[in-house]
Write a protein that holds these residues in place. Structure first.
Motif, mmCIF file in Angstrom:
data_model
loop_
_atom_site.group_PDB
_atom_site.id
_atom_site.type_symbol
_atom_site.label_atom_id
_atom_site.label_comp_id
_atom_site.label_asym_id
_atom_site.label_seq_id
_atom_site.Cartn_x
_atom_site.Cartn_y
_atom_site.Cartn_z
ATOM 1 N N LEU A 96 0.977 -1.070 0.078
ATOM 2 C CA LEU A 96 -0.089 0.114 0.004
ATOM 3 C C LEU A 96 0.854 1.337 0.061
ATOM 4 N N PHE A 97 2.086 1.135 0.457
ATOM 5 C CA PHE A 97 3.087 2.201 0.544
ATOM 6 C C PHE A 97 4.304 2.350 -0.317
ATOM 7 N N ALA A 98 4.031 1.405 -1.388
ATOM 8 C CA ALA A 98 5.360 0.645 -2.291
ATOM 9 C C ALA A 98 6.194 2.000 -3.000
ATOM 10 N N ARG A 99 4.987 2.949 -3.321
ATOM 11 C CA ARG A 99 5.788 4.225 -4.089
ATOM 12 C C ARG A 99 5.847 5.512 -3.242
ATOM 13 N N ASP A 100 5.827 5.312 -1.710
ATOM 14 C CA ASP A 100 6.132 6.327 -1.000
ATOM 15 C C ASP A 100 7.295 6.445 -0.363
ATOM 16 N N ARG A 101 8.261 7.416 -0.502
ATOM 17 C CA ARG A 101 9.252 7.709 0.479
ATOM 18 C C ARG A 101 10.195 6.441 0.434
ATOM 19 N N ARG A 102 10.751 6.006 -0.318
ATOM 20 C CA ARG A 102 11.345 4.868 -0.358
ATOM 21 C C ARG A 102 12.678 4.731 0.408
ATOM 22 N N LYS A 103 13.350 5.693 0.405
ATOM 23 C CA LYS A 103 14.491 5.930 1.528
ATOM 24 C C LYS A 103 14.195 5.794 2.877
ATOM 25 N N ASP A 104 13.198 6.402 3.191
ATOM 26 C CA ASP A 104 12.574 6.497 4.566
ATOM 27 C C ASP A 104 12.240 4.911 4.813
ATOM 28 N N ARG A 105 11.231 4.459 3.986
ATOM 29 C CA ARG A 105 10.914 3.046 4.045
ATOM 30 C C ARG A 105 11.858 1.878 4.278
ATOM 31 N N LYS A 106 12.915 2.116 3.483
ATOM 32 C CA LYS A 106 14.045 1.117 3.663
ATOM 33 C C LYS A 106 14.757 1.391 5.102
ATOM 34 N N ARG A 107 15.023 2.661 5.412
ATOM 35 C CA ARG A 107 15.877 2.852 6.757
ATOM 36 C C ARG A 107 14.836 2.304 7.820
ATOM 37 N N PHE A 108 13.547 2.568 7.800
ATOM 38 C CA PHE A 108 12.578 2.163 8.646
ATOM 39 C C PHE A 108 12.897 0.686 8.957
ATOM 40 N N GLY A 109 12.556 -0.011 7.804
ATOM 41 C CA GLY A 109 12.387 -1.490 7.613
ATOM 42 C C GLY A 109 13.779 -2.077 8.363
ATOM 43 N N ALA A 110 15.063 -1.771 7.836
ATOM 44 C CA ALA A 110 16.107 -2.063 8.236
ATOM 45 C C ALA A 110 16.247 -1.785 9.997
ATOM 46 N N SER A 111 15.959 -0.711 10.594
ATOM 47 C CA SER A 111 16.099 -0.521 11.998
ATOM 48 C C SER A 111 15.142 -1.294 12.889
ATOM 49 N N LEU A 112 13.892 -1.505 12.249
ATOM 50 C CA LEU A 112 12.949 -2.381 13.076
ATOM 51 C C LEU A 112 13.687 -3.855 12.805
ATOM 52 N N GLU A 113 14.005 -4.274 11.798
ATOM 53 C CA GLU A 113 14.608 -5.807 11.904
ATOM 54 C C GLU A 113 15.663 -6.024 12.801
ATOM 55 N N LEU A 114 16.509 -5.005 12.860
ATOM 56 C CA LEU A 114 17.774 -5.113 13.490
ATOM 57 C C LEU A 114 17.257 -4.953 15.093
ATOM 58 N N PHE A 115 16.221 -4.276 15.177
ATOM 59 C CA PHE A 115 15.826 -3.927 17.144
ATOM 60 C C PHE A 115 15.385 -5.362 17.228
ATOM 61 N N GLN A 116 14.459 -5.982 16.150
ATOM 62 C CA GLN A 116 13.728 -7.084 16.690
ATOM 63 C C GLN A 116 14.737 -8.385 17.007
ATOM 64 N N GLU A 117 15.934 -8.250 16.074
ATOM 65 C CA GLU A 117 16.946 -9.376 16.107
ATOM 66 C C GLU A 117 17.531 -9.339 17.535
ATOM 67 N N GLN A 118 17.891 -8.056 17.836
ATOM 68 C CA GLN A 118 18.439 -7.940 19.318
ATOM 69 C C GLN A 118 17.620 -8.213 20.354
ATOM 70 N N LEU A 119 16.458 -8.099 20.351
ATOM 71 C CA LEU A 119 15.495 -8.461 21.344
ATOM 72 C C LEU A 119 15.371 -9.798 21.344
ATOM 73 N N GLY A 120 15.412 -10.572 20.288
ATOM 74 C CA GLY A 120 15.227 -11.896 20.109
ATOM 75 C C GLY A 120 16.509 -12.753 20.852
ATOM 76 N N ALA A 121 17.660 -12.048 20.476
ATOM 77 C CA ALA A 121 18.758 -12.706 21.273
ATOM 78 C C ALA A 121 18.801 -12.632 22.471
ATOM 79 N N LEU A 122 18.375 -11.508 23.250
ATOM 80 C CA LEU A 122 18.097 -11.366 24.695
ATOM 81 C C LEU A 122 16.906 -12.170 25.092
ATOM 82 N N ASN A 123 15.774 -12.489 24.333
ATOM 83 C CA ASN A 123 15.025 -13.434 24.641
ATOM 84 C C ASN A 123 15.321 -14.631 24.794
ATOM 85 N N ASP A 124 16.260 -15.106 24.105
ATOM 86 C CA ASP A 124 17.078 -16.617 23.954
ATOM 87 C C ASP A 124 17.687 -16.882 25.348
#
Length: 482
Positions: A404-432
């Motif tokens: 739904l947002f494929a054409r919107d602010r691609r640079k911001d989408r990429k940064r947000f997605g990368a930051s979100l993925e990394l934060f989730q991975e770090q929380l996952g390692a702590l949870n393990d």
């Protein structure tokens, strides 16, 4: 014309039980069918979600082109184009999408795989609907590789689609059946490529102008499909990868219920409880897989391995249970015809533009994650686990709504997605790290000297520091939705 169909996966024993139970009238004669599927060497039709086959039965040949929806499960409504042909060479007319997809490459079409089945057919009248029921048994072949086929297809000839589920439930009462999500053409294409080990989530088809209700239905059906594909791989291989992806599918589906709660309210409460139960069973086995991957050779690893094998036995038993088998059928029916679609108080929310709904949902979960992670290093394990769950929901929402947002602010989408993925991975390692002592204690291994290396308390400080840095990056990432 459109084909409206519900597919059920059977074992050969289930097929015999259904026919012996008398739930299908009469004794049909088997009809031998042989189908040749065509594509270009670069698989142009498959890439366009099209299949082209010529099927021969009783000396007659019918060419069929179908438009697939690989993100769907349950009742499939698919455009199809049929015409009689005289031989095993495709006839391409402008009444199908094939010429526009192939362009000048039509001459490169060649056979890719064949499907040979014995088909038995019944015609039923059910609740004002006419339904064709067929049971197909045979195999798919590509070069020197083959895969068995045993399935039941319920095709709506006329009447309301909900009647398909009434027939499916009678069949499910007579024999073990499961919701089918893999077409014969998909089986064939699997044989000409690397055999899948596990199936990751596929992008959901969300178009501009879609309502929130239809967006939820497509998202949930995509999650069901991912689960069913990995369930079959898991039962066949008993390995960690399909177990993990089956669990991811259930988490995505449960998150979809949460994301769309403003629209759903309390609807589907029983289904949510069943999903929680099923996810819990897979979660116990997944915890042992994670622990086993870190354990060195020795008595502790042997004990973990034995517990893991027992957990997989329990997973298989649960997946083959009547409760688990009917859950996916219940979900598919509820998504198309459930109480959530009839509540007049929710009509305005269901009709809401999906893009507007998505923007509000993303903002809501972003606020929760930003608020929950402010004092990350001070959080107790349980609170950090809750933050991790909120982060997952934000990531799943971002993945669900990406088209739904494929054409919107691609640079911001990429940064947000990368930051979100990394934060989730770090929380996952702590949870393990936090979960390891609990799993070891449950196995009676917590006091063994070798167990200390698996707990890894020395890893906690650097992981916390990395998680805090990832949080700061995520918190500062701009919203790309409006």
């Amino acid at each position: 014309m459109d084909e409206i169909e519900l597919k059920l996966h059977l074992s050969e024993e289930s097929a015999r039980m259904i026919e012996a139970a008398g739930v299908l009238p009469g004794k049909p004669k088997p009809v031998a069918q042989r189908s040749i599927y065509f594509d270009t060497p670069d698989r142009a039709l498959a890439a366009a979600n099209l299949s082209l086959r010529i099927r021969e039965a009783k000396g007659k040949r019918i060419q069929t082109v179908k438009q697939a929806d690989k993100g769907a499960a349950g009742v499939l409504t698919r455009p199809e184009w049929e015409m009689p042909v005289s031989g095993d060479v495709p006839v391409l007319g402008d009444d199908t999408p094939v010429p526009s997809v192939l362009g000048d490459g039509a001459g490169r079409l060649s056979p890719v795989f064949t499907v040979a089945v014995d088909r038995r057919r019944w015609l039923l009248n059910e609740d004002g609907a006419q339904i064709e029921v067929v049971i197909d048994q045979g195999d798919v072949r590509a070069a020197d590789r083959s895969s068995p086929v045993c399935e039941c297809e319920l095709e709506l000839v006329s009447g309301p689609p909900r009647a398909l589920f009434a027939v499916a439930r009678r069949l499910a009462a007579a024999a073990p059946v499961k919701l089918g999500v893999l077409s014969k053409s998909e089986r064939g294409y699997r044989l000409v490529g690397p055999a899948p080990v596990a199936i990751k989530a596929e992008e959901v088809t969300l178009d501009d102008g879609l309502t929130a209700a239809e967006a939820f239905r497509r998202i949930a059906l995509s999650c069901i499909r991912q689960f069913r594909l990995n369930e079959d791989l898991l039962l066949a291989s008993r390995t960690a990868e399909p177990l993990h992806q089956a669990r991811v599918a259930l988490r995505r589906l449960r998150s979809a219920f949460t994301i769309f709660r403003p629209m759903l309210g309390a609807a589907g409460g029983g289904l949510r409880e069943d999903l929680r139960w099923l996810a819990g069973t897979l979660g116990e086995a997944r915890d042992l897989d994670v622990l086993l991957s870190r354990a060195p050779s020795g008595p502790v690893r042997d004990r973990i391995r034995a517990a893991r094998d027992k957990a997989y036995d329990e997973v298989a038993e649960v997946l083959e249970s009547g409760r688990a088998r009917t859950l996916m059928l219940d979900l598919a029916e509820w998504l198309g015809h459930g109480d959530w679609l009839a509540d007049p108080d929710g009509q305005a929310m269901r009709d809401k533009d999906a893009r507007d709904f998505a923007a509000k949902a993303l903002s809501r979960f972003r606020r929760k994650v930003k608020s929950g992670g402010k004092d990350l290093s001070e959080l107790e394990d349980e609170a950090r686990h809750d933050l991790r769950k909120d982060t997952k929901k934000l990531r799943y929402a971002a993945d669900f709504f990406a088209p739904l947002f494929a054409r919107d602010r691609r640079k911001d989408r990429k940064r947000f997605g990368a930051s979100l993925e990394l934060f989730q991975e770090q929380l996952g390692a702590l949870n393990d790290l936090a979960a390891a002592p609990l799993v070891l204690d449950r196995l009676g291994l917590g006091d063994m000297p070798e167990a200390a290396d698996l707990i890894g308390t020395h890893d906690r400080a650097p992981l916390l520091a990395a998680a805090e840095e990832a949080y700061r990056d995520l918190a500062s990432a701009a919203k790309y939705w409006k």
